[in-house]
Design a protein around this motif. Structure first.
Motif, PDB file in Angstrom:
ATOM      1  N   UNK A 160       1.052  -0.817   0.080  1.00  0.00           N
ATOM      2  CA  UNK A 160       0.139  -0.296   0.030  1.00  0.00           C
ATOM      3  C   UNK A 160       0.599   1.165   0.393  1.00  0.00           C
ATOM      4  N   UNK A 161       0.328   1.519  -0.549  1.00  0.00           N
ATOM      5  CA  UNK A 161       1.506   3.594  -1.064  1.00  0.00           C
ATOM      6  C   UNK A 161       0.837   4.089   0.328  1.00  0.00           C
ATOM      7  N   UNK A 162       1.870   5.365   0.067  1.00  0.00           N
ATOM      8  CA  UNK A 162       1.597   6.522   1.280  1.00  0.00           C
ATOM      9  C   UNK A 162       0.397   6.679   1.556  1.00  0.00           C
ATOM     10  N   UNK A 163       0.424   7.451   0.515  1.00  0.00           N
ATOM     11  CA  UNK A 163      -1.246   8.590   0.761  1.00  0.00           C
ATOM     12  C   UNK A 163      -2.003   7.490   1.239  1.00  0.00           C
ATOM     13  N   UNK A 164      -2.482   5.691   0.275  1.00  0.00           N
ATOM     14  CA  UNK A 164      -3.154   5.057   0.825  1.00  0.00           C
ATOM     15  C   UNK A 164      -3.499   5.064   2.112  1.00  0.00           C
ATOM     16  N   UNK A 165      -1.965   4.502   2.879  1.00  0.00           N
ATOM     17  CA  UNK A 165      -1.578   4.720   4.321  1.00  0.00           C
ATOM     18  C   UNK A 165      -2.514   5.787   4.932  1.00  0.00           C
TER      19      UNK A 165
END
Length: 150
Positions: A1-6
């Motif tokens: 999962x990328x940072x923005x999603x996290x």
């Protein structure tokens, strides 16, 4: 999962705050990690009267969202998380990554979580010593999102 999603999927729940300062500290830590949604449940006393309006001011200024609800159960019903973690000094160890939408609940008063609350999720051991709820939140967010915060 990328940072923005996290960052979008981690939602701190500041439960049972009675102190204005403790509430605002937890909100500031959450905003510092870039979180977009913050939940306050069961605010009492001066935290409810003065802290919640002040928290709204901080959150609105940052462009995030503050949700104030009567109890943790309401947050679970309305936000449909994939996991609910109760931050503690005992329990299961916390993983390093976010899988789906996660509520991270801190007990912002001196009382322990009630068993009926703990039944809504998993008690997670962040650190073995009592360092206070704001420090537990900070350490947990750093573990989950540290690589996303410059």
């Amino acid at each position: 999962m990328d940072c923005q999603q996290a960052i979008n999927n981690v939602i701190p729940v500041i439960h049972n705050p009675a102190s204005v300062q403790k509430l605002l500290d937890a909100v500031k830590v959450s905003l510092g990690f870039g979180l977009r949604t913050i939940v306050v449940t069961k605010a009492v006393g001066t935290a409810a009267q003065q802290g919640v309006p002040e928290a709204f001011r901080l959150v609105l200024r940052s462009g995030a969202t503050l949700i104030v609800l009567p109890d943790i159960k309401d947050a679970v019903e309305l936000l449909h998380p994939d996991a609910v973690y109760f931050l503690s000094t005992r329990g299961d160890s916390m993983g390093n990554e976010v899988k789906g939408r996660v509520l991270i609940v801190i007990q912002a008063s001196d009382q322990p979580f009630m068993q009926s609350e703990l039944n809504l999720g998993r008690q997670i051991k962040v650190v073995g010593r009592d360092v206070g709820s704001t420090a537990l939140l900070t350490l947990a967010l750093n573990k989950l999102l540290g690589q996303c915060v410059e």
